[in-house]
Design a protein around this motif. Structure first.
Motif, mmCIF file in Angstrom:
data_model
loop_
_atom_site.group_PDB
_atom_site.id
_atom_site.type_symbol
_atom_site.label_atom_id
_atom_site.label_comp_id
_atom_site.label_asym_id
_atom_site.label_seq_id
_atom_site.Cartn_x
_atom_site.Cartn_y
_atom_site.Cartn_z
ATOM 1 N N UNK A 1 -7.235 -37.521 31.314
ATOM 2 C CA UNK A 1 -6.907 -37.842 29.810
ATOM 3 C C UNK A 1 -7.624 -39.033 30.073
ATOM 4 N N UNK A 2 -6.446 -40.222 30.318
ATOM 5 C CA UNK A 2 -6.127 -41.342 30.020
ATOM 6 C C UNK A 2 -7.670 -42.729 30.629
ATOM 7 N N UNK A 3 -7.877 -41.383 31.887
ATOM 8 C CA UNK A 3 -8.824 -42.311 32.313
ATOM 9 C C UNK A 3 -10.580 -41.660 31.468
ATOM 10 N N UNK B 1 -5.793 -47.534 30.612
ATOM 11 C CA UNK B 1 -5.607 -48.151 32.058
ATOM 12 C C UNK B 1 -3.887 -47.981 31.746
ATOM 13 N N UNK B 2 -3.921 -48.869 31.005
ATOM 14 C CA UNK B 2 -2.155 -48.143 31.048
ATOM 15 C C UNK B 2 -1.327 -47.526 31.765
ATOM 16 N N UNK B 3 -1.932 -46.148 30.946
ATOM 17 C CA UNK B 3 -1.774 -44.274 30.761
ATOM 18 C C UNK B 3 -2.032 -44.141 32.495
ATOM 19 N N UNK B 4 -2.974 -44.361 32.491
ATOM 20 C CA UNK B 4 -4.240 -44.134 33.687
ATOM 21 C C UNK B 4 -2.260 -44.272 35.459
ATOM 22 N N UNK B 5 -2.592 -45.579 35.237
ATOM 23 C CA UNK B 5 -1.999 -46.351 36.412
ATOM 24 C C UNK B 5 -0.232 -45.697 36.803
ATOM 25 N N UNK C 1 -1.221 -41.270 20.504
ATOM 26 C CA UNK C 1 -0.921 -42.103 19.963
ATOM 27 C C UNK C 1 -2.205 -42.994 20.330
ATOM 28 N N UNK C 2 -2.032 -43.086 21.986
ATOM 29 C CA UNK C 2 -1.726 -44.093 23.224
ATOM 30 C C UNK C 2 -3.567 -43.261 22.819
ATOM 31 N N UNK C 3 -3.873 -41.779 23.637
ATOM 32 C CA UNK C 3 -5.038 -41.095 23.581
ATOM 33 C C UNK C 3 -6.539 -41.080 22.485
ATOM 34 N N UNK C 4 -5.482 -40.716 21.614
ATOM 35 C CA UNK C 4 -6.405 -40.696 20.098
ATOM 36 C C UNK C 4 -6.492 -41.765 19.608
ATOM 37 N N UNK C 5 -6.045 -42.831 20.063
ATOM 38 C CA UNK C 5 -5.557 -43.974 18.991
ATOM 39 C C UNK C 5 -6.074 -45.448 19.086
ATOM 40 N N UNK C 6 -5.527 -45.482 20.208
ATOM 41 C CA UNK C 6 -5.999 -45.850 21.086
ATOM 42 C C UNK C 6 -4.869 -47.463 21.025
ATOM 43 N N UNK C 7 -3.903 -46.267 21.148
ATOM 44 C CA UNK C 7 -2.441 -47.569 20.707
ATOM 45 C C UNK C 7 -2.160 -47.485 22.442
#
Length: 151
Positions: free
Chosen positions: A14-16, A21-25, A122-128
Motif C-alpha cells: 500500500x505504501x509503495x 517511501x517513508x512508510x515503505x522503508x 493519514x499517510x496513505x490517503x492524505x499524503x501525510x
C-alpha cells in the motif's frame, strides 16, 4: 500464525502504491527483521526506536542552526510576526501533546492499533507523514481528559 507477515506485506504494498517511501522503508525494515528472525533487534527497535527517531528528527531540525541559516536574530524575529507566534504556540502544543501521547501509549497500549490505523490512513490517503501516533496519542489524551472534566 503468518498474519504479521501478511499485514506488513500489505502495508509495504500500500505504501509503495501510494508513493509513500517513508512508510515503505519502515515496513521493509520491520518485515526484513521479522523474516530474518532477528527478534532481539526487532524488540530493541520497538522499545528504543521512538527515542532514536526523536533524536534523529531533532538533530535534523538543528542543522540549519549549525549551518548558520538560522541565527539567534532569526529566532528572535519569530516573536515579531503573527505566523511566528502561532508557530511557537503550535510547537509548544505539539510538544505537550507528543509527551502526553507517549504517556498514554505506555499506560494504555490497547489504543495503539487504532492510532496505527489512523496514522496509516493519514499517510496513505492524505499524503501525510508518519509522526502521527505521538500527536494522535496526545490528542486522544486531551479529548479523554476533557471528557473526564465534563462528565
Amino acid at each position: 500464525m503468518y498474519i504479521e507477515y501478511i499485514t506488513l506485506g500489505a502495508i509495504l504494498l500500500l505504501s509503495l502504491a501510494g508513493h509513500n517511501m517513508t512508510v515503505f522503508y519502515a515496513a521493509a525494515i520491520v518485515l526484513g527483521l521479522k523474516v530474518l528472525g532477528l527478534t532481539s533487534l526487532l524488540n530493541t527497535l520497538g522499545s528504543q526506536g521512538l527515542n532514536w527517531g526523536i533524536i534523529i528528527l531533532t538533530a535534523a531540525i538543528l542543522v540549519p542552526i549549525a549551518n548558520g541559516t538560522i541565527t539567534i536574530h532569526t529566532m528572535l524575529e519569530a516573536f515579531r510576526t503573527h505566523a511566528g507566534i502561532i508557530a511557537i504556540v503550535a510547537g509548544l502544543l505539539a510538544a505537550v501533546a507528543g509527551g502526553s501521547g507517549v504517556d498514554l501509549l505506555k499506560s494504555t497500549p490497547d489504543i495503539i492499533p487504532a492510532l496505527i490505523i489512523g496514522t496509516m490512513a493519514g499517510v496513505l490517503l492524505f499524503n501525510g507523514v508518519a509522526v502521527g501516533p505521538l500527536i494522535a496519542g496526545g490528542l486522544t489524551y486531551f479529548v479523554l481528559y476533557l471528557g473526564k472534566l465534563f462528565s
